[in-house]
Write an enzyme that holds these catalytic residues in place. Structure first.
Site, PDB file in Angstrom:
ATOM      1  N   PHE A 102       2.638 -21.299  19.281  1.00 38.48           N
ATOM      2  CA  PHE A 102       3.259 -20.003  19.043  1.00 38.48           C
ATOM      3  C   PHE A 102       4.181 -19.599  20.190  1.00 38.48           C
ATOM      4  CE2 PHE A 102       2.522 -15.198  18.699  1.00 38.48           C
ATOM      5  CZ  PHE A 102       3.424 -15.035  17.663  1.00 38.48           C
ATOM      6  N   SER A 176      -2.552 -25.259  20.665  1.00 32.24           N
ATOM      7  CA  SER A 176      -2.685 -24.008  19.928  1.00 32.24           C
ATOM      8  C   SER A 176      -2.359 -24.202  18.444  1.00 32.24           C
ATOM      9  CB  SER A 176      -1.795 -22.941  20.569  1.00 32.24           C
ATOM     10  OG  SER A 176      -2.093 -21.671  20.063  1.00 32.24           O
ATOM     11  N   LEU A 177      -1.330 -23.529  17.935  1.00 32.48           N
ATOM     12  CA  LEU A 177      -0.925 -23.746  16.546  1.00 32.48           C
ATOM     13  C   LEU A 177      -0.520 -25.193  16.312  1.00 32.48           C
ATOM     14  CD1 LEU A 177       1.208 -20.611  15.514  1.00 32.48           C
ATOM     15  CD2 LEU A 177      -1.163 -21.141  14.932  1.00 32.48           C
ATOM     16  N   ASP A 199      -6.821 -26.730  22.954  1.00 35.28           N
ATOM     17  CA  ASP A 199      -7.240 -25.362  22.648  1.00 35.28           C
ATOM     18  C   ASP A 199      -6.685 -24.917  21.291  1.00 35.28           C
ATOM     19  OD1 ASP A 199      -8.927 -23.325  23.559  1.00 35.28           O
ATOM     20  OD2 ASP A 199      -7.243 -22.056  24.073  1.00 35.28           O
ATOM     21  N   ASP A 215      -9.439 -30.860  11.399  1.00 38.41           N
ATOM     22  CA  ASP A 215     -10.733 -31.321  10.925  1.00 38.41           C
ATOM     23  C   ASP A 215     -10.910 -32.796  11.300  1.00 38.41           C
ATOM     24  OD1 ASP A 215     -12.257 -32.664   8.313  1.00 38.41           O
ATOM     25  OD2 ASP A 215     -13.074 -30.718   8.886  1.00 38.41           O
ATOM     26  N   ASP A 218      -8.889 -35.654   9.595  1.00 41.55           N
ATOM     27  CA  ASP A 218      -7.427 -35.697   9.650  1.00 41.55           C
ATOM     28  C   ASP A 218      -6.879 -36.925  10.363  1.00 41.55           C
ATOM     29  OD1 ASP A 218      -7.289 -33.307   8.271  1.00 41.55           O
ATOM     30  OD2 ASP A 218      -7.260 -32.077  10.079  1.00 41.55           O
ATOM     31  N   HIS A 291      -5.726 -20.284  27.933  1.00 38.42           N
ATOM     32  CA  HIS A 291      -5.209 -20.999  26.762  1.00 38.42           C
ATOM     33  C   HIS A 291      -4.368 -22.204  27.178  1.00 38.42           C
ATOM     34  CE1 HIS A 291      -4.446 -21.362  22.547  1.00 38.42           C
ATOM     35  NE2 HIS A 291      -3.181 -20.980  22.593  1.00 38.42           N
TER      36      HIS A 291
END
Length: 495
Positions: A102, A176-177, A199, A215, A218, A291
């Site tokens: 992000f 992150s994302l 993270d 997951d 994946d 983060h």
């Protein structure tokens, strides 16, 4: 406490802010990437779901770096094969994809640093996935765009397969994302080698369907590093939920040493140009220390001699209390794939780090063999300290015990010693024990000149960072008086 909750609630509101009038479609198709639907993505943790923006709007760029072009990126586009023909991509080399999160883009210093470490490590193809145009606020739209970017990555991998790339040699690293973006790419790619989540983002993902979040299914191997796993109302941007084959939780996974937060000082320094941008940009930077630490841990692990050795345990509390195996079972970071648990998922591993760069600390396994003396075999109680001396380097005198311990004759005590000092060849150790003189135990004060207390050491074993064993002793069982330092040297007689 009130201000922390207020700031957290403002941040949560900003993250979920979206205009219902703009998003009425429930599905849409994006050319070769296929069609997307919001069905199955709604839950109490994802109350608002939108479709990804257009490919043109997100503008995903694949910036390739190799050892032949380590500083100047080469943009490769599937729709323009000539860009591949002009690149230095080598299908036989392992391929890394670095995916930001992000508000970031492909030119952030941490991305360039990670890329440089990869190229220093080996002859690799390193793609920086730049989706900066799609990672902007509002957060809800950025989360939707991760699905599109994941599809773009899978589309690129399929293209590279035709050029000779093997999917088992592909490693996606997402922050992150970007972690969940990697998950979407892996779900659309058969036999993808590895995904590393740095993270993984918590808001809108934690405790959702495996279809929504990263997951273990994946990729062949999925490993995660959790560094900011707290509720968003407490400024947490990561997730505590384990979502890989192995999940690492340094320093509990929720707060990293050195990341002290002072919101009032932060606001004073940063200022507030306008409320929305401050909530999204300013406050995000304020809480991002924990983060971002996952990124720095991983980057350091690529070429460091230090191994971020970790311990399998049920939770951090048990790890801190020494209720887990004292044998390090894995390495956090790039080399985590040296430990792949057989038919197991969501294995939790814990470790501790330093509060500053370099963050990794060398671990030495210590075993103290306590002996006895025929005329003095009483049990003592106290704390143990050890200093390791090597060829040209030595550690500090470090406390091994957590609090006072019973020191019984004919027992072996095991410890893990942490230090930033790397010693390849152990020459000697300095050993000390401090007797327990608690204020509530007047008989331990020694005011009346009681009997002096001793323990006896048969030998000391040290296992260094490279798993080399060193045995240190004297001849026979050596008397060590309380509060006195004694030296032991390596010797063939000790084994």
């Amino acid at each position: 406490m009130f201000m922390r909750r207020f700031f957290g609630q403002c941040l949560l509101f900003a993250l979920t802010l979206a205009s219902h009038g703009r998003y009425k479609r429930s599905s849409a198709c994006y050319g070769p990437l296929g069609c997307f639907s919001t069905d199955g993505f709604f839950s109490l943790r994802r109350p608002i779901n939108v479709l990804p923006a257009s490919r043109e709007s997100v503008n995903t760029q694949f910036r390739l770096y190799t050892r032949k072009n380590p500083q100047e990126d080469h943009v490769v586009r599937v729709d323009y094969p000539v860009t591949y023909d002009l690149s230095n991509f080598e299908p036989k080399n392992p391929t890394k994809f670095i995916i930001h999160g992000f508000t970031d883009n492909g030119f952030k210093p941490w991305i360039i640093q990670m890329k440089d470490e990869f190229l220093k490590y080996g002859d690799l193809n390193v793609f920086v996935v730049d989706w900066g145009s799609g990672s902007r606020p509002p957060y809800v739209q950025a989360t939707a765009n991760t699905r599109l970017v994941g599809a773009e990555i899978a589309y690129m991998i399929k293209f590279l397969q035709k050029k000779g790339l093997k999917t088992k040699d592909v490693h996606l690293i997402g922050h992150s994302l970007g972690s969940h973006t990697a998950g979407y790419a892996g779900r659309a790619t058969k036999n993808l080698g590895r995904i590393t989540g740095l993270d993984p983002a918590g808001p809108y993902f934690e405790y959702t369907s495996p279809r929504v979040q990263l997951d273990p299914t994946d990729a062949t191997f999925v490993d995660n590093i959790h560094t900011d796993a707290r509720n968003i109302l407490r400024f947490g941007l990561g997730m505590m939920q384990a979502s890989g084959h192995v999940d690492y939780y340094p320093n509990s996974g929720s707060h990293q040493p050195g990341c002290d937060k002072d919101p009032f000082t932060f606001v004073k320094i940063s200022g507030i140009e306008e409320v929305y941008n401050w909530i999204i940009s300013g406050l995000t930077r304020f809480v991002a220390c924990d983060h971002m630490r996952s990124v720095y841990y991983f980057t350091e692990s690529i070429n460091s001699k230090c191994r971020f050795r970790s311990f399998e345990c049920e939770n951090y509390e048990n790890y801190k209390k020494g209720r887990c195996s004292m044998q390090p079972s894995a390495q956090m970071g790039l080399h985590a794939d040296q430990y792949i648990p057989y038919r197991r998922k969501r294995v939790k591993l814990f470790l501790e780090t330093s509060d500053e760069d370099p963050f990794c600390e060398f671990l030495y396994e210590i075993e103290i063999d306590i002996g006895r003396h025929a005329l003095d075999s009483s049990k003592q109680r106290g704390e143990l300290y050890l200093q390791i001396v090597g060829d040209g380097a030595k550690t500090d005198l470090i406390k091994l015990t957590r609090g006072h311990r019973d020191l019984k004759p004919d027992t072996k005590m095991s410890f893990v010693m942490r230090t930033k000092t790397f010693i390849t060849k152990v020459l000697s150790v300095e050993f000390k024990w401090m007797e327990d003189k608690s204020w509530y135990k007047p008989w331990t004060w020694g005011i009346l000149g009681g009997k002096k207390k001793n323990i006896y050491i048969n030998k000391i074993k040290v296992v260094n960072n490279d798993a080399e064993e060193f045995f240190l002793c004297r001849f026979g069982s050596t008397q060590v008086k309380a509060n006195k330092i004694e030296s032991f040297s390596t010797s063939s007689f000790c084994t």
